[in-house]
Write an enzyme that holds these catalytic residues in place. Structure first.
Site, PDB file in Angstrom:
ATOM      1  N   CYS A 188      -0.770   3.823  -6.483  1.00  0.00           N
ATOM      2  CA  CYS A 188      -1.634   3.207  -5.474  1.00  0.00           C
ATOM      3  C   CYS A 188      -1.864   1.782  -5.954  1.00  0.00           C
ATOM      4  O   CYS A 188      -2.080   1.554  -7.158  1.00  0.00           O
ATOM      5  CB  CYS A 188      -2.960   3.956  -5.386  1.00  0.00           C
ATOM      6  SG  CYS A 188      -4.252   3.068  -4.473  1.00  0.00           S
ATOM      7  N   CYS A 233       0.854  -1.183   0.000  1.00  0.00           N
ATOM      8  CA  CYS A 233       0.000   0.000   0.000  1.00  0.00           C
ATOM      9  C   CYS A 233       0.894   1.237   0.000  1.00  0.00           C
ATOM     10  O   CYS A 233       1.719   1.400   0.908  1.00  0.00           O
ATOM     11  CB  CYS A 233      -0.875  -0.033   1.255  1.00  0.00           C
ATOM     12  SG  CYS A 233      -1.943   1.403   1.450  1.00  0.00           S
TER      13      CYS A 233
HETATM   14  N1  DGL Z   1      -3.968   0.625  -2.012  1.00  0.00           N
HETATM   15  C1  DGL Z   1      -3.558   1.756  -1.297  1.00  0.00           C
HETATM   16  C2  DGL Z   1      -2.362   2.459  -1.880  1.00  0.00           C
HETATM   17  O1  DGL Z   1      -1.549   1.834  -2.479  1.00  0.00           O
HETATM   18  C3  DGL Z   1      -4.480   2.646  -0.570  1.00  0.00           C
HETATM   19  C4  DGL Z   1      -5.852   2.868  -0.984  1.00  0.00           C
HETATM   20  C5  DGL Z   1      -6.630   3.564   0.084  1.00  0.00           C
HETATM   21  O2  DGL Z   1      -7.057   2.870   0.988  1.00  0.00           O
HETATM   22  O3  DGL Z   1      -6.803   4.785   0.021  1.00  0.00           O
HETATM   23  O4  DGL Z   1      -2.201   3.641  -1.708  1.00  0.00           O
END
Ligand code: DGL
Length: 274
Positions: free
Chosen positions: A195, A75
């Site tokens: 993301c 993430c």
């Molecule tokens: N998948 C996440 C990222 O790489 C975060 C998404 C979220 O929960 O805002 O930033």
């Protein structure tokens, strides 16, 4: 006690981390994985840094309870807000994080001064980490960073390939669409998927832009780094059999991991540049 056969713990705010898990699985098929998606708390990208640190700490504790030998923060938002904090709190654990693939997007471009679009959550876009990263390459490329908070809820709702996604992206990416297409004509050469939910929306991002671009995904660098760190620590699984994947989620749905499973099984073109 952890050993070579202990699982690699992977977590995300939700199902986005599956885009990292599939690269890890491809690169290290004999490893065992335990994936934790905190879907009930997604999106992290709209939460405070203090809250993100707290949620990440809970996620790591869950993975430790399941015997994880290393942690992959799948993430970008959690990396930006909490990686330093987590590494200080758990200094003896291998913690590998994400970095938006700005460097490959600039280094691998065939254009002298490439136009790069970085898409990420609001928290990542406004964080110090991305700011510094972009600063390192700002002499060599024209880099635009845009928050795309609408993508995560749509991916979490299983609508990664929907008209709703396309309409949202067309509006968001208007400055980067051609003038003939009703946009403002700031044509880009590449898009950095900052993301981990965004690789699932890649098709719609391309469709919304209306022209071809090269996509860069940080998951490949994270996977290479995970392998390097495990090798260095003597913790790489040396079994020749295929490893297992256990999926966990905090979602309220009756089948909380059904979406994660579907995304994990989508046809997937293994390539750092797409
Ligand atoms: N998948 C996440 C990222 O790489 C975060 C998404 C979220 O929960 O805002 O930033």
């Amino acid at each position: 006690m952890i050993s070579k056969s202990s699982p690699i713990g992977v977590f995300d705010s939700g199902v986005g981390g599956i885009s990292v898990l599939r690269v890890l699985k491809h690169d290290m098929p004999n490893e065992n994985y335990i994936f934790f998606g905190d879907s009930i708390n997604a999106p992290y990208g709209e939460k405070s840094e203090t809250r993100i640190k707290e949620m990440c700490d809970n996620n790591i504790k869950f993975l430790f309870e399941h015997g994880a030998k290393a942690i992959v923060i799948a993430c970008n938002t959690a990396t930006s807000a909490a990686a330093t904090y987590l590494r200080e709190k758990y200094p003896d654990t291998i913690i590998v994080a994400m970095e938006p693939a700005v460097k490959p997007a600039v280094d691998k471009s065939e254009t002298a001064h490439p136009h790069v679009l970085v898409l990420a959550t609001s928290a990542t876009i406004h964080g110090e980490r991305l700011h510094h990263l972009i600063g390192r390459f700002s002499d060599d490329a024209d880099i635009n960073a845009v928050a795309a908070p609408g993508i995560v809820p749509l991916v979490e709702a299983g609508k990664e390939d929907s008209e709703e996604m396309l309409n949202y992206l067309k509006e968001l990416l208007k400055p980067f669409r051609s003038a003939q297409d009703g946009g403002e004509g700031k044509i880009v050469d590449s898009v950095v998927l900052g993301c981990t939910h965004f690789p699932f929306a890649m098709k719609k991002i391309r469709e919304a832009l209306g022209y071809d671009v090269t996509f860069y995904d940080g998951a490949y660098g994270t996977s290479r780094e995970t392998k390097r760190r495990l090798t260095e620590a003597g913790l790489l699984n040396d079994s020749s059999a295929d490893g297992s994947i256990q999926l966990f989620s905090t979602s309220k749905e009756t089948s909380p991991t059904a979406l994660a499973e579907r995304l994990l099984n989508l046809p997937f073109d293994y390539s750092p540049e797409k």
